[in-house]
Design a protein around this motif. Sequence first.
Motif, PDB file in Angstrom:
ATOM      1  N   ILE A   1       0.874  -1.174   0.000  1.00 12.19           N
ATOM      2  CA  ILE A   1       0.000   0.000   0.000  1.00 12.19           C
ATOM      3  C   ILE A   1       0.909   1.221   0.000  1.00 12.19           C
ATOM      4  O   ILE A   1       1.753   1.371   0.887  1.00 12.19           O
ATOM      5  CB  ILE A   1      -0.914   0.011   1.242  1.00 12.19           C
TER       6      ILE A   1
ATOM      7  N   LEU B   1      -1.483  -1.046  -4.136  1.00 13.52           N
ATOM      8  CA  LEU B   1      -2.635  -0.180  -3.937  1.00 13.52           C
ATOM      9  C   LEU B   1      -2.072   1.219  -3.734  1.00 13.52           C
ATOM     10  O   LEU B   1      -1.451   1.509  -2.714  1.00 13.52           O
ATOM     11  CB  LEU B   1      -3.418  -0.650  -2.698  1.00 13.52           C
TER      12      LEU B   1
ATOM     13  N   PHE C   1      -2.322   5.122  -3.157  1.00 15.24           N
ATOM     14  CA  PHE C   1      -3.149   6.230  -2.679  1.00 15.24           C
ATOM     15  C   PHE C   1      -2.551   7.583  -3.069  1.00 15.24           C
ATOM     16  O   PHE C   1      -3.190   8.616  -2.863  1.00 15.24           O
ATOM     17  CB  PHE C   1      -3.288   6.191  -1.148  1.00 15.24           C
TER      18      PHE C   1
ATOM     19  N   PRO D   1      -1.826  10.694  -5.141  1.00 14.00           N
ATOM     20  CA  PRO D   1      -2.671  11.235  -6.210  1.00 14.00           C
ATOM     21  C   PRO D   1      -1.890  11.467  -7.499  1.00 14.00           C
ATOM     22  O   PRO D   1      -1.755  12.571  -7.976  1.00 14.00           O
ATOM     23  CB  PRO D   1      -3.195  12.536  -5.622  1.00 14.00           C
TER      24      PRO D   1
ATOM     25  N   VAL E   1      -6.356   4.456  -5.845  1.00 17.24           N
ATOM     26  CA  VAL E   1      -7.458   5.000  -5.056  1.00 17.24           C
ATOM     27  C   VAL E   1      -7.393   6.513  -5.168  1.00 17.24           C
ATOM     28  O   VAL E   1      -6.355   7.107  -4.906  1.00 17.24           O
ATOM     29  CB  VAL E   1      -7.368   4.583  -3.569  1.00 17.24           C
ATOM     30  N   ASP E   2      -8.471   7.101  -5.596  1.00 18.47           N
ATOM     31  CA  ASP E   2      -8.496   8.559  -5.764  1.00 18.47           C
ATOM     32  C   ASP E   2      -9.733   9.098  -5.056  1.00 18.47           C
ATOM     33  O   ASP E   2     -10.855   8.896  -5.497  1.00 18.47           O
ATOM     34  CB  ASP E   2      -8.528   8.903  -7.251  1.00 18.47           C
TER      35      ASP E   2
ATOM     36  N   ARG F   1      -9.478  13.081 -15.703  1.00 20.56           N
ATOM     37  CA  ARG F   1      -8.097  13.204 -15.222  1.00 20.56           C
ATOM     38  C   ARG F   1      -7.123  13.136 -16.400  1.00 20.56           C
ATOM     39  O   ARG F   1      -6.214  13.941 -16.525  1.00 20.56           O
ATOM     40  CB  ARG F   1      -7.800  12.105 -14.201  1.00 20.56           C
TER      41      ARG F   1
ATOM     42  N   TYR G   1      -5.732  16.480   1.775  1.00 22.33           N
ATOM     43  CA  TYR G   1      -5.708  15.933   0.426  1.00 22.33           C
ATOM     44  C   TYR G   1      -5.840  17.048  -0.603  1.00 22.33           C
ATOM     45  O   TYR G   1      -6.899  17.646  -0.758  1.00 22.33           O
ATOM     46  CB  TYR G   1      -6.855  14.932   0.296  1.00 22.33           C
ATOM     47  N   ARG G   2      -4.757  17.320  -1.323  1.00 28.36           N
ATOM     48  CA  ARG G   2      -4.750  18.492  -2.203  1.00 28.36           C
ATOM     49  C   ARG G   2      -5.695  18.328  -3.400  1.00 28.36           C
ATOM     50  O   ARG G   2      -6.167  19.292  -3.965  1.00 28.36           O
ATOM     51  CB  ARG G   2      -3.338  18.793  -2.697  1.00 28.36           C
TER      52      ARG G   2
ATOM     53  N   GLU H   1     -10.863  -2.712  -1.778  1.00 30.80           N
ATOM     54  CA  GLU H   1      -9.730  -2.428  -2.675  1.00 30.80           C
ATOM     55  C   GLU H   1      -8.711  -3.561  -2.594  1.00 30.80           C
ATOM     56  O   GLU H   1      -8.171  -4.001  -3.608  1.00 30.80           O
ATOM     57  CB  GLU H   1      -9.059  -1.103  -2.282  1.00 30.80           C
TER      58      GLU H   1
ATOM     59  N   LEU I   1      -7.468  -6.584  -5.445  1.00 34.17           N
ATOM     60  CA  LEU I   1      -6.098  -7.006  -5.757  1.00 34.17           C
ATOM     61  C   LEU I   1      -5.925  -8.506  -5.568  1.00 34.17           C
ATOM     62  O   LEU I   1      -5.321  -9.179  -6.402  1.00 34.17           O
ATOM     63  CB  LEU I   1      -5.102  -6.259  -4.873  1.00 34.17           C
TER      64      LEU I   1
END
Lengths: 218, 218
Positions: free
Chosen positions: A155, A183, A185, A187, A201-202, B23, B105-106, B206, B210
Amino acid sequence: MARPVDKTAVPSVTVPRLTVYLRKLRELQSRGVERVSSKQLAEMIDLNAAQIRKDFSYFGEFGTRGVGYEVERLVDEIKRCLGLERTWNVIIVGAGSLGTALARYRGFTEQGFKLIAMFDTSPKKVGVGFGDGRTIRDAAELERFCRGETVDIAIVTVPAHAAQSIIDRLVGLEPEHRVGAILNFAPVKVFAPRDVVVRQVDFSSELMFLSFYLDREA
Amino acid sequence: MARPVDKTAVPSVTVPRLTVYLRKLRELQSRGVERVSSKQLAEMIDLNAAQIRKDFSYFGEFGTRGVGYEVERLVDEIKRCLGLERTWNVIIVGAGSLGTALARYRGFTEQGFKLIAMFDTSPKKVGVGFGDGRTIRDAAELERFCRGETVDIAIVTVPAHAAQSIIDRLVGLEPEHRVGAILNFAPVKVFAPRDVVVRQVDFSSELMFLSFYLDREA
Protein backbone atom coordinates in the motif's frame (compact mmCIF):
# COMPACT_ATOMS: atom_id res chain seq x y z
CA MET A 1 -12.45 -30.36 -3.11
CA ALA A 2 -14.52 -27.71 -4.82
CA ARG A 3 -14.07 -27.25 -8.51
CA PRO A 4 -11.99 -24.14 -9.26
CA VAL A 5 -13.69 -20.98 -10.49
CA ASP A 6 -12.53 -19.85 -13.91
CA LYS A 7 -11.39 -16.36 -12.94
CA THR A 8 -10.79 -15.32 -16.52
CA ALA A 9 -14.54 -15.69 -17.07
CA VAL A 10 -15.33 -13.13 -14.36
CA PRO A 11 -15.32 -9.60 -15.84
CA SER A 12 -13.34 -7.01 -13.86
CA VAL A 13 -16.45 -4.86 -13.40
CA THR A 14 -18.01 -7.77 -11.50
CA VAL A 15 -15.24 -7.96 -8.90
CA PRO A 16 -16.31 -4.91 -6.84
CA ARG A 17 -19.82 -6.36 -6.71
CA LEU A 18 -18.46 -9.65 -5.36
CA THR A 19 -17.04 -7.77 -2.39
CA VAL A 20 -20.44 -6.20 -1.76
CA TYR A 21 -22.16 -9.60 -1.92
CA LEU A 22 -19.58 -11.08 0.41
CA ARG A 23 -20.09 -8.39 3.03
CA LYS A 24 -23.87 -8.77 2.95
CA LEU A 25 -23.81 -12.60 2.92
CA ARG A 26 -21.44 -12.69 5.90
CA GLU A 27 -23.78 -10.39 7.75
CA LEU A 28 -26.68 -12.77 6.98
CA GLN A 29 -24.51 -15.70 8.09
CA SER A 30 -23.74 -14.04 11.41
CA ARG A 31 -27.49 -13.62 11.92
CA GLY A 32 -28.05 -17.32 11.28
CA VAL A 33 -29.71 -16.91 7.87
CA GLU A 34 -29.15 -20.07 5.82
CA ARG A 35 -30.81 -19.25 2.51
CA VAL A 36 -31.43 -16.13 0.52
CA SER A 37 -33.10 -15.44 -2.82
CA SER A 38 -31.69 -13.12 -5.47
CA LYS A 39 -34.77 -10.95 -4.96
CA GLN A 40 -34.13 -10.58 -1.23
CA LEU A 41 -30.46 -9.83 -1.82
CA ALA A 42 -31.41 -7.33 -4.52
CA GLU A 43 -33.54 -5.39 -2.04
CA MET A 44 -30.83 -5.48 0.64
CA ILE A 45 -28.06 -4.13 -1.56
CA ASP A 46 -30.10 -2.08 -3.99
CA LEU A 47 -29.14 -4.01 -7.10
CA ASN A 48 -31.03 -5.78 -9.87
CA ALA A 49 -31.97 -9.45 -9.11
CA ALA A 50 -31.16 -10.57 -12.67
CA GLN A 51 -27.69 -9.04 -12.34
CA ILE A 52 -27.13 -10.93 -9.09
CA ARG A 53 -28.19 -14.23 -10.67
CA LYS A 54 -25.86 -13.60 -13.59
CA ASP A 55 -22.94 -12.81 -11.28
CA PHE A 56 -23.51 -15.95 -9.20
CA SER A 57 -23.66 -18.07 -12.34
CA TYR A 58 -19.88 -17.52 -12.71
CA PHE A 59 -19.51 -19.91 -9.78
CA GLY A 60 -21.93 -22.35 -11.37
CA GLU A 61 -24.37 -21.36 -8.63
CA PHE A 62 -28.02 -21.36 -9.59
CA GLY A 63 -30.58 -20.60 -6.90
CA THR A 64 -33.60 -22.84 -6.65
CA ARG A 65 -36.91 -21.08 -7.27
CA GLY A 66 -38.70 -20.55 -3.95
CA VAL A 67 -35.69 -21.79 -1.95
CA GLY A 68 -32.89 -19.46 -3.07
CA TYR A 69 -29.16 -19.78 -2.55
CA GLU A 70 -27.28 -21.45 0.30
CA VAL A 71 -25.61 -18.56 2.12
CA GLU A 72 -22.63 -20.53 3.48
CA ARG A 73 -21.82 -22.05 0.12
CA LEU A 74 -22.00 -18.69 -1.64
CA VAL A 75 -19.69 -17.16 0.99
CA ASP A 76 -17.18 -19.95 0.37
CA GLU A 77 -17.40 -19.64 -3.41
CA ILE A 78 -16.97 -15.86 -3.38
CA LYS A 79 -14.09 -16.05 -0.89
CA ARG A 80 -12.36 -18.61 -3.08
CA CYS A 81 -12.96 -16.53 -6.20
CA LEU A 82 -11.58 -13.41 -4.51
CA GLY A 83 -8.53 -15.30 -3.26
CA LEU A 84 -9.55 -14.82 0.37
CA GLU A 85 -9.17 -18.44 1.49
CA ARG A 86 -5.58 -17.62 2.43
CA THR A 87 -3.67 -14.80 4.13
CA TRP A 88 -1.92 -12.07 2.14
CA ASN A 89 1.08 -10.21 3.48
CA VAL A 90 0.74 -6.44 3.21
CA ILE A 91 3.20 -3.60 3.77
CA ILE A 92 2.47 0.11 3.96
CA VAL A 93 5.02 2.52 2.54
CA GLY A 94 4.53 6.04 3.90
CA ALA A 95 3.67 6.56 7.57
CA GLY A 96 1.88 9.89 7.22
CA SER A 97 -1.66 10.40 8.50
CA LEU A 98 -3.20 8.26 5.75
CA GLY A 99 -0.70 5.41 6.18
CA THR A 100 -1.29 5.51 9.92
CA ALA A 101 -5.06 5.46 9.45
CA LEU A 102 -4.80 2.43 7.17
CA ALA A 103 -2.51 0.62 9.61
CA ARG A 104 -5.30 0.93 12.19
CA TYR A 105 -8.05 -0.12 9.77
CA ARG A 106 -9.60 -3.14 11.47
CA GLY A 107 -11.30 -4.36 8.30
CA PHE A 108 -8.00 -5.59 6.80
CA THR A 109 -7.29 -8.34 9.34
CA GLU A 110 -10.90 -9.47 9.27
CA GLN A 111 -10.59 -10.17 5.55
CA GLY A 112 -7.32 -12.09 5.72
CA PHE A 113 -4.86 -9.27 5.04
CA LYS A 114 -1.89 -9.18 7.39
CA LEU A 115 0.08 -5.97 7.83
CA ILE A 116 3.65 -7.18 8.29
CA ALA A 117 5.59 -3.91 8.09
CA MET A 118 5.36 -0.16 7.65
CA PHE A 119 8.07 2.05 6.14
CA ASP A 120 8.95 5.72 6.08
CA THR A 121 11.97 7.84 5.16
CA SER A 122 11.66 10.36 7.99
CA PRO A 123 14.12 9.81 10.90
CA LYS A 124 11.38 11.19 13.16
CA LYS A 125 9.12 8.27 12.24
CA VAL A 126 11.53 5.36 11.87
CA GLY A 127 11.49 3.35 15.09
CA VAL A 128 8.11 4.68 16.24
CA GLY A 129 5.56 1.98 17.18
CA PHE A 130 2.48 1.42 15.04
CA GLY A 131 0.69 -1.41 16.83
CA ASP A 132 1.37 -4.84 18.31
CA GLY A 133 4.83 -3.76 19.45
CA ARG A 134 6.08 -3.31 15.88
CA THR A 135 7.94 -0.20 14.81
CA ILE A 136 8.13 1.76 11.56
CA ARG A 137 11.12 0.70 9.46
CA ASP A 138 13.50 2.81 7.41
CA ALA A 139 12.40 2.88 3.76
CA ALA A 140 16.05 2.31 2.84
CA GLU A 141 15.52 -1.30 4.01
CA LEU A 142 12.65 -1.92 1.60
CA GLU A 143 14.55 -4.23 -0.78
CA ARG A 144 16.22 -6.18 2.01
CA PHE A 145 12.87 -6.68 3.72
CA CYS A 146 11.15 -7.89 0.52
CA ARG A 147 13.96 -10.39 -0.06
CA GLY A 148 13.54 -11.82 3.44
CA GLU A 149 9.73 -11.92 3.60
CA THR A 150 7.00 -12.61 1.07
CA VAL A 151 5.25 -9.32 0.38
CA ASP A 152 2.06 -9.82 -1.61
CA ILE A 153 0.59 -6.33 -1.56
CA ALA A 154 2.19 -2.92 -1.01
CA ILE A 155 0.00 0.00 0.00
CA VAL A 156 1.67 3.21 -1.16
CA THR A 157 0.79 6.31 0.86
CA VAL A 158 3.82 8.49 0.11
CA PRO A 159 3.55 12.01 -1.42
CA ALA A 160 2.77 12.12 -5.15
CA HIS A 161 6.34 12.99 -6.22
CA ALA A 162 7.78 9.95 -4.39
CA ALA A 163 5.26 7.31 -5.49
CA GLN A 164 6.77 6.15 -8.80
CA SER A 165 10.28 5.70 -7.43
CA ILE A 166 8.97 3.63 -4.50
CA ILE A 167 6.97 1.47 -6.91
CA ASP A 168 9.98 1.07 -9.21
CA ARG A 169 11.93 -0.28 -6.24
CA LEU A 170 9.15 -2.69 -5.23
CA VAL A 171 8.69 -4.13 -8.71
CA GLY A 172 12.36 -3.92 -9.70
CA LEU A 173 13.33 -6.83 -7.44
CA GLU A 174 14.07 -10.34 -8.64
CA PRO A 175 10.82 -12.01 -9.87
CA GLU A 176 10.63 -14.28 -6.80
CA HIS A 177 10.86 -11.32 -4.39
CA ARG A 178 8.91 -8.63 -6.15
CA VAL A 179 5.61 -7.35 -4.80
CA GLY A 180 2.62 -8.83 -6.64
CA ALA A 181 0.13 -6.01 -6.27
CA ILE A 182 0.09 -2.32 -5.43
CA LEU A 183 -2.64 -0.18 -3.94
CA ASN A 184 -1.63 3.39 -4.69
CA PHE A 185 -3.15 6.23 -2.68
CA ALA A 186 -0.72 8.86 -3.95
CA PRO A 187 -2.67 11.23 -6.21
CA VAL A 188 -0.62 10.45 -9.31
CA LYS A 189 -0.81 7.90 -12.12
CA VAL A 190 1.87 5.24 -11.56
CA PHE A 191 3.29 2.56 -13.80
CA ALA A 192 4.32 -1.03 -13.18
CA PRO A 193 5.06 -4.06 -15.35
CA ARG A 194 2.00 -5.85 -16.77
CA ASP A 195 2.25 -8.78 -14.35
CA VAL A 196 1.97 -6.51 -11.29
CA VAL A 197 -1.62 -5.59 -10.39
CA VAL A 198 -2.01 -1.89 -9.65
CA ARG A 199 -5.08 -0.24 -8.22
CA GLN A 200 -5.38 3.50 -7.85
CA VAL A 201 -7.46 5.00 -5.06
CA ASP A 202 -8.50 8.56 -5.76
CA PHE A 203 -10.61 10.29 -3.16
CA SER A 204 -11.49 13.09 -5.60
CA SER A 205 -13.28 10.52 -7.78
CA GLU A 206 -15.46 9.60 -4.84
CA LEU A 207 -16.47 13.22 -4.38
CA MET A 208 -17.07 13.60 -8.13
CA PHE A 209 -19.38 10.61 -7.99
CA LEU A 210 -21.40 12.45 -5.35
CA SER A 211 -21.41 15.76 -7.20
CA PHE A 212 -22.77 13.97 -10.27
CA TYR A 213 -25.86 13.06 -8.26
CA LEU A 214 -26.13 16.27 -6.29
CA ASP A 215 -28.78 18.45 -7.77
CA ARG A 216 -28.65 21.76 -5.98
CA GLU A 217 -28.90 25.44 -6.56
CA ALA A 218 -25.48 27.10 -6.63
CA MET B 1 -24.76 28.25 -23.71
CA ALA B 2 -24.12 24.53 -24.00
CA ARG B 3 -27.11 22.25 -24.11
CA PRO B 4 -27.61 20.40 -20.81
CA VAL B 5 -26.56 16.76 -20.52
CA ASP B 6 -29.40 14.41 -19.68
CA LYS B 7 -27.92 12.91 -16.52
CA THR B 8 -30.63 10.32 -16.20
CA ALA B 9 -29.34 8.82 -19.47
CA VAL B 10 -25.87 8.26 -17.99
CA PRO B 11 -25.72 4.87 -16.20
CA SER B 12 -24.17 4.95 -12.71
CA VAL B 13 -21.44 2.48 -13.76
CA THR B 14 -20.29 5.07 -16.32
CA VAL B 15 -19.70 7.79 -13.72
CA PRO B 16 -16.41 6.41 -12.30
CA ARG B 17 -15.11 6.17 -15.89
CA LEU B 18 -15.96 9.83 -16.47
CA THR B 19 -13.64 10.77 -13.61
CA VAL B 20 -10.86 8.70 -15.22
CA TYR B 21 -11.41 10.38 -18.62
CA LEU B 22 -11.42 13.79 -16.98
CA ARG B 23 -8.10 13.20 -15.22
CA LYS B 24 -6.43 11.97 -18.42
CA LEU B 25 -7.92 14.71 -20.62
CA ARG B 26 -6.79 17.41 -18.19
CA GLU B 27 -3.31 15.96 -18.27
CA LEU B 28 -3.35 16.09 -22.09
CA GLN B 29 -4.66 19.66 -21.91
CA SER B 30 -1.81 20.70 -19.62
CA ARG B 31 0.61 19.26 -22.18
CA GLY B 32 -1.00 21.33 -24.94
CA VAL B 33 -2.69 18.39 -26.71
CA GLU B 34 -5.75 19.69 -28.59
CA ARG B 35 -7.22 16.53 -30.10
CA VAL B 36 -7.31 12.88 -29.13
CA SER B 37 -8.84 9.80 -30.74
CA SER B 38 -10.76 7.13 -28.84
CA LYS B 39 -8.02 4.70 -29.84
CA GLN B 40 -5.28 6.86 -28.33
CA LEU B 41 -7.30 7.40 -25.16
CA ALA B 42 -8.01 3.67 -24.99
CA GLU B 43 -4.29 2.91 -24.95
CA MET B 44 -3.57 5.57 -22.34
CA ILE B 45 -6.17 4.39 -19.86
CA ASP B 46 -6.30 0.71 -20.75
CA LEU B 47 -9.93 0.66 -21.82
CA ASN B 48 -11.82 -0.41 -24.91
CA ALA B 49 -12.11 2.28 -27.65
CA ALA B 50 -15.71 1.32 -28.46
CA GLN B 51 -16.62 1.76 -24.78
CA ILE B 52 -15.05 5.22 -24.76
CA ARG B 53 -16.99 6.26 -27.88
CA LYS B 54 -20.21 5.00 -26.32
CA ASP B 55 -19.54 6.91 -23.07
CA PHE B 56 -18.80 10.16 -24.94
CA SER B 57 -21.97 9.77 -26.98
CA TYR B 58 -23.92 10.61 -23.79
CA PHE B 59 -22.71 14.17 -24.29
CA GLY B 60 -23.67 14.06 -27.94
CA GLU B 61 -19.93 14.03 -28.68
CA PHE B 62 -18.88 12.06 -31.72
CA GLY B 63 -15.21 12.08 -32.69
CA THR B 64 -14.34 12.69 -36.33
CA ARG B 65 -12.52 9.82 -38.00
CA GLY B 66 -8.84 10.67 -38.36
CA VAL B 67 -9.24 13.85 -36.31
CA GLY B 68 -10.63 12.61 -33.00
CA TYR B 69 -12.21 14.59 -30.19
CA GLU B 70 -11.51 18.16 -29.10
CA VAL B 71 -9.83 17.80 -25.71
CA GLU B 72 -11.00 21.13 -24.29
CA ARG B 73 -14.59 20.59 -25.28
CA LEU B 74 -14.64 17.09 -23.78
CA VAL B 75 -13.17 18.41 -20.52
CA ASP B 76 -15.93 21.02 -20.35
CA GLU B 77 -18.67 18.50 -21.14
CA ILE B 78 -17.46 16.00 -18.55
CA LYS B 79 -17.02 18.69 -15.91
CA ARG B 80 -20.53 19.92 -16.55
CA CYS B 81 -21.90 16.38 -16.43
CA LEU B 82 -20.12 15.65 -13.14
CA GLY B 83 -21.35 18.89 -11.63
CA LEU B 84 -17.83 20.30 -11.39
CA GLU B 85 -18.52 23.67 -13.00
CA ARG B 86 -19.25 25.00 -9.52
CA THR B 87 -17.81 24.74 -6.00
CA TRP B 88 -19.21 22.29 -3.45
CA ASN B 89 -18.94 22.91 0.27
CA VAL B 90 -17.58 19.94 2.17
CA ILE B 91 -17.28 19.18 5.88
CA ILE B 92 -15.37 16.36 7.55
CA VAL B 93 -16.83 14.79 10.67
CA GLY B 94 -14.19 12.89 12.67
CA ALA B 95 -10.69 14.36 13.06
CA GLY B 96 -8.82 11.09 13.54
CA SER B 97 -5.88 10.12 11.35
CA LEU B 98 -8.07 9.44 8.31
CA GLY B 99 -10.06 12.68 8.67
CA THR B 100 -6.81 14.59 9.06
CA ALA B 101 -5.32 12.88 5.99
CA LEU B 102 -8.39 13.81 3.93
CA ALA B 103 -8.30 17.41 5.15
CA ARG B 104 -4.80 17.64 3.69
CA TYR B 105 -5.71 15.93 0.43
CA ARG B 106 -4.75 18.49 -2.20
CA GLY B 107 -6.86 16.82 -4.92
CA PHE B 108 -10.11 18.08 -3.38
CA THR B 109 -9.51 21.80 -3.90
CA GLU B 110 -8.20 21.20 -7.41
CA GLN B 111 -11.52 19.60 -8.35
CA GLY B 112 -13.74 22.34 -6.93
CA PHE B 113 -14.43 20.88 -3.48
CA LYS B 114 -14.04 23.34 -0.62
CA LEU B 115 -13.47 22.08 2.91
CA ILE B 116 -15.34 24.56 5.05
CA ALA B 117 -15.19 22.84 8.46
CA MET B 118 -14.02 19.83 10.41
CA PHE B 119 -15.70 18.41 13.51
CA ASP B 120 -14.80 16.10 16.36
CA THR B 121 -16.22 15.22 19.78
CA SER B 122 -12.89 14.99 21.61
CA PRO B 123 -12.05 18.02 23.80
CA LYS B 124 -8.40 17.32 22.93
CA LYS B 125 -9.10 17.98 19.26
CA VAL B 126 -11.70 20.76 19.35
CA GLY B 127 -9.92 24.08 18.81
CA VAL B 128 -6.85 22.52 17.20
CA GLY B 129 -5.88 24.00 13.81
CA PHE B 130 -6.22 21.98 10.63
CA GLY B 131 -5.01 24.36 7.94
CA ASP B 132 -5.50 27.96 6.75
CA GLY B 133 -5.94 29.14 10.32
CA ARG B 134 -9.16 27.19 10.79
CA THR B 135 -9.75 25.07 13.87
CA ILE B 136 -11.61 21.82 14.51
CA ARG B 137 -15.14 22.49 15.76
CA ASP B 138 -17.12 20.71 18.45
CA ALA B 139 -19.40 18.07 16.87
CA ALA B 140 -22.15 19.34 19.20
CA GLU B 141 -22.34 22.40 16.90
CA LEU B 142 -23.02 20.34 13.78
CA GLU B 143 -26.69 21.30 13.41
CA ARG B 144 -26.08 24.97 14.13
CA PHE B 145 -23.28 25.05 11.58
CA CYS B 146 -25.38 23.38 8.87
CA ARG B 147 -28.19 25.89 9.46
CA GLY B 148 -25.77 28.79 9.02
CA GLU B 149 -23.79 27.52 6.03
CA THR B 150 -24.68 25.47 2.97
CA VAL B 151 -23.11 22.05 3.41
CA ASP B 152 -23.26 20.03 0.21
CA ILE B 153 -21.18 17.00 1.14
CA ALA B 154 -20.26 15.50 4.51
CA ILE B 155 -17.28 13.17 4.74
CA VAL B 156 -17.80 10.84 7.69
CA THR B 157 -14.61 9.49 9.28
CA VAL B 158 -15.88 8.64 12.76
CA PRO B 159 -15.61 5.14 14.30
CA ALA B 160 -18.10 2.56 12.98
CA HIS B 161 -20.38 2.68 16.04
CA ALA B 162 -20.82 6.47 15.76
CA ALA B 163 -21.42 6.73 11.99
CA GLN B 164 -25.18 6.21 11.80
CA SER B 165 -26.03 8.67 14.57
CA ILE B 166 -23.87 11.36 12.93
CA ILE B 167 -25.58 10.72 9.59
CA ASP B 168 -29.02 10.82 11.22
CA ARG B 169 -28.17 14.26 12.57
CA LEU B 170 -26.92 15.50 9.18
CA VAL B 171 -29.96 14.30 7.24
CA GLY B 172 -32.48 14.97 10.01
CA LEU B 173 -32.28 18.73 9.53
CA GLU B 174 -34.92 20.84 7.80
CA PRO B 175 -34.89 20.06 4.02
CA GLU B 176 -33.27 23.41 3.17
CA HIS B 177 -30.39 22.82 5.61
CA ARG B 178 -29.76 19.12 5.29
CA VAL B 179 -26.59 17.74 3.76
CA GLY B 180 -27.12 16.57 0.17
CA ALA B 181 -24.52 13.81 -0.01
CA ILE B 182 -22.44 11.67 2.31
CA LEU B 183 -19.12 9.98 1.75
CA ASN B 184 -18.86 7.37 4.49
CA PHE B 185 -15.45 5.95 5.41
CA ALA B 186 -16.67 4.24 8.59
CA PRO B 187 -16.58 0.48 8.00
CA VAL B 188 -20.31 0.00 8.47
CA LYS B 189 -23.37 0.11 6.24
CA VAL B 190 -25.27 3.33 6.88
CA PHE B 191 -28.73 4.47 5.92
CA ALA B 192 -30.11 7.78 4.73
CA PRO B 193 -33.32 8.97 3.07
CA ARG B 194 -33.59 8.24 -0.68
CA ASP B 195 -32.92 11.84 -1.70
CA VAL B 196 -29.54 11.92 0.07
CA VAL B 197 -26.71 10.42 -2.00
CA VAL B 198 -24.54 8.08 0.04
CA ARG B 199 -21.27 6.57 -1.08
CA GLN B 200 -19.42 4.00 0.98
CA VAL B 201 -15.63 3.77 0.83
CA ASP B 202 -14.32 0.40 1.97
CA PHE B 203 -10.57 -0.09 1.88
CA SER B 204 -10.97 -3.87 2.32
CA SER B 205 -12.76 -3.99 -1.04
CA GLU B 206 -9.73 -2.43 -2.67
CA LEU B 207 -7.48 -5.12 -1.23
CA MET B 208 -9.96 -7.84 -2.27
CA PHE B 209 -9.86 -6.49 -5.79
CA LEU B 210 -6.10 -7.01 -5.76
CA SER B 211 -6.24 -10.47 -4.21
CA PHE B 212 -8.67 -11.51 -6.97
CA TYR B 213 -5.93 -10.83 -9.51
CA LEU B 214 -3.02 -12.08 -7.41
CA ASP B 215 -2.02 -15.51 -8.53
CA ARG B 216 0.58 -16.74 -6.11
CA GLU B 217 1.67 -19.81 -4.24
CA ALA B 218 0.56 -19.72 -0.61
